[in-house]
Design a protein around this motif. Structure first.
Motif, PDB file in Angstrom:
ATOM      1  N   SER A 192      -5.458  33.524  -9.268  1.00  0.00           N
ATOM      2  CA  SER A 192      -5.861  31.779  -9.944  1.00  0.00           C
ATOM      3  C   SER A 192      -5.657  31.144  -8.646  1.00  0.00           C
ATOM      4  O   SER A 192      -6.014  30.192  -8.444  1.00  0.00           O
ATOM      5  CB  SER A 192      -5.259  31.035 -11.204  1.00  0.00           C
ATOM      6  OG  SER A 192      -5.776  32.150 -12.260  1.00  0.00           O
ATOM      7  N   GLY A 193      -4.752  32.090  -7.669  1.00  0.00           N
ATOM      8  CA  GLY A 193      -4.353  31.054  -6.553  1.00  0.00           C
ATOM      9  C   GLY A 193      -3.584  31.941  -5.701  1.00  0.00           C
ATOM     10  O   GLY A 193      -3.520  33.230  -5.712  1.00  0.00           O
ATOM     11  N   GLU A 194      -2.939  31.345  -4.583  1.00  0.00           N
ATOM     12  CA  GLU A 194      -2.026  31.867  -4.051  1.00  0.00           C
ATOM     13  C   GLU A 194      -0.523  30.491  -3.987  1.00  0.00           C
ATOM     14  O   GLU A 194      -0.652  29.807  -3.937  1.00  0.00           O
ATOM     15  CB  GLU A 194      -2.492  31.930  -2.439  1.00  0.00           C
ATOM     16  CG  GLU A 194      -1.367  32.781  -1.427  1.00  0.00           C
ATOM     17  CD  GLU A 194      -1.873  33.175  -0.504  1.00  0.00           C
ATOM     18  OE1 GLU A 194      -1.174  33.057   0.450  1.00  0.00           O
ATOM     19  OE2 GLU A 194      -3.289  33.021  -0.141  1.00  0.00           O
ATOM     20  N   ILE A 195       0.388  31.698  -4.015  1.00  0.00           N
ATOM     21  CA  ILE A 195       1.990  30.347  -3.943  1.00  0.00           C
ATOM     22  C   ILE A 195       3.023  30.989  -2.818  1.00  0.00           C
ATOM     23  O   ILE A 195       2.321  32.791  -2.882  1.00  0.00           O
ATOM     24  CB  ILE A 195       2.857  30.953  -5.213  1.00  0.00           C
ATOM     25  CG1 ILE A 195       1.834  30.262  -6.297  1.00  0.00           C
ATOM     26  CG2 ILE A 195       3.688  30.414  -4.855  1.00  0.00           C
ATOM     27  CD1 ILE A 195       2.925  30.638  -7.551  1.00  0.00           C
ATOM     28  N   SER A 196       3.300  30.081  -1.795  1.00  0.00           N
ATOM     29  CA  SER A 196       4.319  30.855  -0.566  1.00  0.00           C
ATOM     30  C   SER A 196       5.573  29.572  -0.205  1.00  0.00           C
ATOM     31  O   SER A 196       5.641  28.482  -1.253  1.00  0.00           O
ATOM     32  CB  SER A 196       3.959  30.270   0.853  1.00  0.00           C
ATOM     33  OG  SER A 196       2.508  31.715   1.015  1.00  0.00           O
ATOM     34  N   LYS A 197       6.473  30.584  -0.814  1.00  0.00           N
ATOM     35  CA  LYS A 197       8.535  29.865  -0.867  1.00  0.00           C
ATOM     36  C   LYS A 197       8.531  30.510  -0.449  1.00  0.00           C
ATOM     37  O   LYS A 197       9.097  31.786  -0.147  1.00  0.00           O
ATOM     38  CB  LYS A 197       8.299  30.171  -2.585  1.00  0.00           C
ATOM     39  CG  LYS A 197       9.474  28.971  -3.222  1.00  0.00           C
ATOM     40  CD  LYS A 197       9.685  29.547  -4.832  1.00  0.00           C
ATOM     41  CE  LYS A 197      10.955  28.992  -4.877  1.00  0.00           C
ATOM     42  NZ  LYS A 197      11.079  29.220  -6.117  1.00  0.00           N
ATOM     43  N   LYS A 198       9.359  29.014   0.278  1.00  0.00           N
ATOM     44  CA  LYS A 198      10.265  29.856   1.235  1.00  0.00           C
ATOM     45  C   LYS A 198      12.084  30.457   0.254  1.00  0.00           C
ATOM     46  O   LYS A 198      12.466  29.059  -0.870  1.00  0.00           O
ATOM     47  CB  LYS A 198      10.556  28.842   1.776  1.00  0.00           C
ATOM     48  CG  LYS A 198      12.195  28.871   3.211  1.00  0.00           C
ATOM     49  CD  LYS A 198      11.836  27.832   4.772  1.00  0.00           C
ATOM     50  CE  LYS A 198      11.916  26.950   4.071  1.00  0.00           C
ATOM     51  NZ  LYS A 198      11.966  26.037   5.643  1.00  0.00           N
ATOM     52  N   VAL A 199      12.661  30.978   1.067  1.00  0.00           N
ATOM     53  CA  VAL A 199      14.132  31.234  -0.073  1.00  0.00           C
ATOM     54  C   VAL A 199      15.487  31.733   0.903  1.00  0.00           C
ATOM     55  O   VAL A 199      15.001  32.561   2.415  1.00  0.00           O
ATOM     56  CB  VAL A 199      14.200  31.953  -0.496  1.00  0.00           C
ATOM     57  CG1 VAL A 199      13.114  32.481  -2.001  1.00  0.00           C
ATOM     58  CG2 VAL A 199      13.392  33.763   0.003  1.00  0.00           C
ATOM     59  N   LEU A 200      16.497  31.258   0.839  1.00  0.00           N
ATOM     60  CA  LEU A 200      17.614  31.523   1.588  1.00  0.00           C
ATOM     61  C   LEU A 200      17.919  33.059   0.852  1.00  0.00           C
ATOM     62  O   LEU A 200      18.036  33.476  -0.226  1.00  0.00           O
ATOM     63  CB  LEU A 200      19.056  30.402   1.604  1.00  0.00           C
ATOM     64  CG  LEU A 200      19.386  31.095   2.192  1.00  0.00           C
ATOM     65  CD1 LEU A 200      19.580  31.192   3.685  1.00  0.00           C
ATOM     66  CD2 LEU A 200      21.292  29.609   1.897  1.00  0.00           C
ATOM     67  N   ILE A 201      18.146  34.427   1.683  1.00  0.00           N
ATOM     68  CA  ILE A 201      18.916  35.726   0.930  1.00  0.00           C
ATOM     69  C   ILE A 201      20.423  34.992   2.329  1.00  0.00           C
ATOM     70  O   ILE A 201      20.185  35.196   2.877  1.00  0.00           O
ATOM     71  CB  ILE A 201      18.111  36.606   1.319  1.00  0.00           C
ATOM     72  CG1 ILE A 201      16.004  37.075   0.826  1.00  0.00           C
ATOM     73  CG2 ILE A 201      18.307  37.863   0.917  1.00  0.00           C
ATOM     74  CD1 ILE A 201      15.914  37.306   1.006  1.00  0.00           C
ATOM     75  N   GLU A 202      21.266  35.442   1.143  1.00  0.00           N
ATOM     76  CA  GLU A 202      22.926  35.298   1.144  1.00  0.00           C
ATOM     77  C   GLU A 202      23.098  37.468   1.287  1.00  0.00           C
ATOM     78  O   GLU A 202      23.125  37.539   0.932  1.00  0.00           O
ATOM     79  CB  GLU A 202      23.691  34.310   0.886  1.00  0.00           C
ATOM     80  CG  GLU A 202      22.915  33.232   1.024  1.00  0.00           C
ATOM     81  CD  GLU A 202      23.498  31.832   0.063  1.00  0.00           C
ATOM     82  OE1 GLU A 202      23.742  30.993   0.769  1.00  0.00           O
ATOM     83  OE2 GLU A 202      24.578  32.223  -1.018  1.00  0.00           O
TER      84      GLU A 202
END
Length: 727
Positions: free
Chosen positions: A717-727
């Motif tokens: 149904s489409g595309e998702i991009s998401k910024k995340v912080l990995i610690e």
């Protein structure tokens, strides 16, 4: 020959009609058209023959910019200067024997000449008052708005003053910036004062385009300035003087770097000054006392602190050389208090040159009674096809902001830096030498225009000649963000210059373990590159106990220019500290930076990215030097792709740090084709294509370095991009 009438319509010898109602003078008939510059050059001069050529009789024929000197006298077919006549017969003084006469004596009168050849004063008064000028009721005020077009000025008058005249240019059209221009100026006696007031940043400009002779005095009050343009002559026989005030620190423990806009009066007759030659402290009062122990220069030396040259009050300075001097009163640490100093002498003019040896440093200064454009100065000393530059293209301005002592180890000061990329202030607690103490806060950011009397350092990249020229001179009043005398004052001037141009600028700061704050500048400019660029990259010249710098081709820089700042840009950073402890990277200021540009500090040792635009980054470092560990890198919103808002409401994707996994909540059971994880430089770290359709899915990534990452997920149904912080 042919007959013609001037000031009437000629039909035949006995039939002349429609007489001109007005005055005529200086009738000149040429066999070819003069240029505009030639016409303007002789507008306020009668003509004389100079060998076979034409010249004006007011300015010397030897002036450098003699626009009429290329015109042959034979091109002058007839010349009636109204000085030679018999009865009603006008003599042609061109030598061609043409007859001139008053056709109808009853209609004409021969009167005393009222045309300004040149303009002369008749009494004390103001420049804009007609009564100050000979025949003022009948003539135009020199250098004022044109009667034809009041939005422009007539900038080619020749003026001679022999009375006390005060000039205030507020009546000029706005576009002239209170700068009145004349072609020639004779100050034959008394005083020509340009009004002004330093406390209100008020002042007036006077530009002389061709010739200046001073046998009286020019007094530049407040922020007033004298400009002579390229090839404008100052008559070497001038016996008068120019006076210009400048303000430095009053504090007797605090240095300013100076340069003189004047030389010795001819004949030499300087006013007495109270120099204290047997002590270290200046004195206030009248007259003030200047401790000459603190007058030093640094003329073409190696850069070593021991190379300062002691000149005191009996030494000599070449035009363009800078010098140091301290104040005259104990201000109890308040170094913002100012002391007025007056320069009086013969104004410097024309090309001024100083020799410099490769890799040496020179304390120079603005040698003129006007501001100079530092960009023009930098480019006048730039590399050419045939030779390297006489300077590195970067200027260094000392600011001494505290200490309260004559002991070197207790000085508080440092160097602000300026080049074609912009300016950075001196380091807080910064010093030019390890022997100098810490403490205090700098407040000055140099502007593009260097004020009257301002001294500064340059460094050479080749043996050559430092050049100051009239082309560098501009009328720019001190006090705004673009023209600042670097002495301690309030901090508002530091921030006001931040928006002075529209280039993208990032000011990166560091607060070190020992309390030093250093600011670095990077500027995006199409004239620069990712490598070393003359005039756009400013090398550090200081030796702080802790410090930070851009690393360019293995060398350390405070300022750098680069042509592109985007997701592919990597700017290496070096840092050193004397002691172990916390050091904090911070953004001091952003100028013209788009909202979607994310800025990161990359720690190469741990491969972690720290969003410096969102939060400061603090790291504990052992004492030592780190030249390859840190970089500034970037990403943009476009890197993240476009997120479908409706799809984002139906699928939630995030990173679970404790599980070291990407987690997908997919209650509507969308088909997911790929999931990828990128670091902030768009490098792929993880990829999965075989994903079961489930309401809850976890994808194990394994242990990753701390930092910001981007999850990209493609579905039916489409595309998702998401910024995340990995610690």
């Amino acid at each position: 020959g042919s007959s013609l009438a001037i000031g009437a319509v000629y039909i035949d010898k006995l039939n002349i009609v429609d007489y001109f109602k007005g005055d005529l003078d200086e009738i000149r008939i040429w066999d070819s058209a003069l240029t505009i510059d030639q016409l303007r050059f002789v507008m306020n001069q009668e003509l004389i023959q100079n060998a076979s050529m034409v010249n004006g009789d007011v300015l010397p024929s030897t002036v450098t910019k003699n626009d009429i000197s290329v015109v042959n006298w034979s091109n002058l077919l007839a010349y009636y200067n109204m000085n030679s006549y018999i009865g009603t017969h006008l003599n042609d003084v061109s030598g061609n024997g043409n007859r001139g006469s008053l056709a109808e004596p009853s209609e004409f009168n021969l009167e005393y000449q009222t045309s300004p050849l040149p303009y002369t004063t008749t009494s004390n008064g103001t420049w804009d008052n007609n009564s100050s000028w000979t025949n003022g009721a009948e003539q135009y005020i020199p250098g004022s708005a044109s009667i034809v077009d009041p939005t422009i000025t007539v900038d080619w008058n020749i003026v001679e003053t022999s009375h006390n005249i005060t000039m205030d240019n507020t009546s000029l059209p706005t576009g002239n910036n209170q700068n009145r221009s004349v072609l020639g100026l004779f100050v034959t006696a008394n005083e020509l004062e340009l009004s002004g007031d330093t406390s209100t940043n008020a002042g007036n400009g006077l530009t002389v385009t061709h010739y200046l002779k001073i046998d009286g005095k020019i007094d530049l009050e407040g922020e007033s300035q004298l400009i002579q343009t390229t090839d404008s002559d100052l008559d070497p026989t001038s016996s008068g003087s120019l006076e210009r005030d400048q303000q430095g620190t009053r504090d007797l423990y605090t240095y300013n770097y100076w340069a003189s806009p004047v030389g010795v009066i001819n004949p030499a007759a300087p006013n007495a000054i109270n120099f204290i030659t047997n002590g270290y402290n200046g004195t206030s009062g009248s007259p003030i006392g200047i401790a000459d122990y603190w007058i030093w220069k640094y003329a073409n030396q190696s850069g070593a602190y021991a190379d300062w040259q002691h000149i005191r009050s009996t030494g000599s300075l070449l035009p363009g050389e800078g010098f140091t001097m301290k104040g005259v009163a104990n201000t109890s640490g308040n170094v913002t208090l100012e002391q007025n100093y007056a320069y009086q002498g013969k104004p410097n003019n024309g090309d001024i040159t100083l020799p410099i040896t490769i890799n040496n440093e020179y304390l120079v200064g603005n040698p003129y009674a006007s501001a100079i454009d530092s960009h023009q100065f930098i480019m006048d000393n730039a590399p050419t096809i045939d030779a390297a530059g006489a300077t590195t293209g970067t200027l260094y301005f000392w600011e001494h902001w505290g200490g309260g002592s004559h002991i070197l180890a207790e000085y508080q000061g440092g160097y602000a830096t300026y080049n074609l990329s912009g300016a950075t202030p001196a380091a807080t607690y910064g010093t030019n030498d390890p022997l100098v103490a810490t403490g205090g806060t700098p407040s000055k950011l140099p502007g593009r225009y260097i004020p009257v009397g301002q001294g500064f350092f340059v460094k050479s990249e080749a043996t050559g000649t430092i050049r100051f020229t009239n082309a560098q001179r501009v009328f720019e009043k001190e006090g705004g963000a673009s023209s600042i005398f670097v002495r301690s004052a309030n901090t508002s001037e530091t921030t006001s210059v931040y928006n002075s141009d529209n280039r993208l600028k990032i000011r990166l700061g560091v607060n070190t373990v020992n309390g030093i704050h250093r600011q670095l500048l990077v500027t995006q400019d199409s004239h620069a590159t990712a490598g070393h660029d003359w005039g756009y990259d400013g090398e550090t010249t200081e030796d702080q106990m802790d410090d930070m710098y851009w690393m360019i081709e293995g060398n350390k820089f405070i300022i750098q220019g680069t042509d592109v700042i985007d997701v592919n840009t990597v700017l290496p950073i070096g840092i050193h500290t004397d002691d172990a402890g916390n050091n904090t990277f911070t953004i001091d200021a952003l100028e013209n930076v788009p909202d979607n540009l994310d800025i990161y500090i990359l720690d190469n040792a741990t491969s972690t990215y720290h969003d410096i635009r969102a939060n400061d980054f603090t790291i504990n470092l052992p004492a030592g030097e780190y030249l390859n560990r840190f970089s500034m890198v970037f990403s943009t919103t476009s890197t993240l792709g476009v997120e479908d808002n409706i799809l984002a409401e139906e699928i939630n994707v995030y990173y679970n740090n404790s599980q070291e996994s990407i987690v997908i909540n997919n209650p509507k059971l969308h088909s997911i084709t790929t999931v990828k994880l990128y670091n902030i430089l768009s490098q792929e770290i993880f990829s999965e294509t075989e994903i079961e359709t489930s309401a809850y899915t976890t994808l194990k990534t394994g242990k990753l370095s701390t930092g910001t990452y981007i999850i990209n997920m493609k579905t039916d149904s489409g595309e998702i991009s998401k910024k995340v912080l990995i610690e």
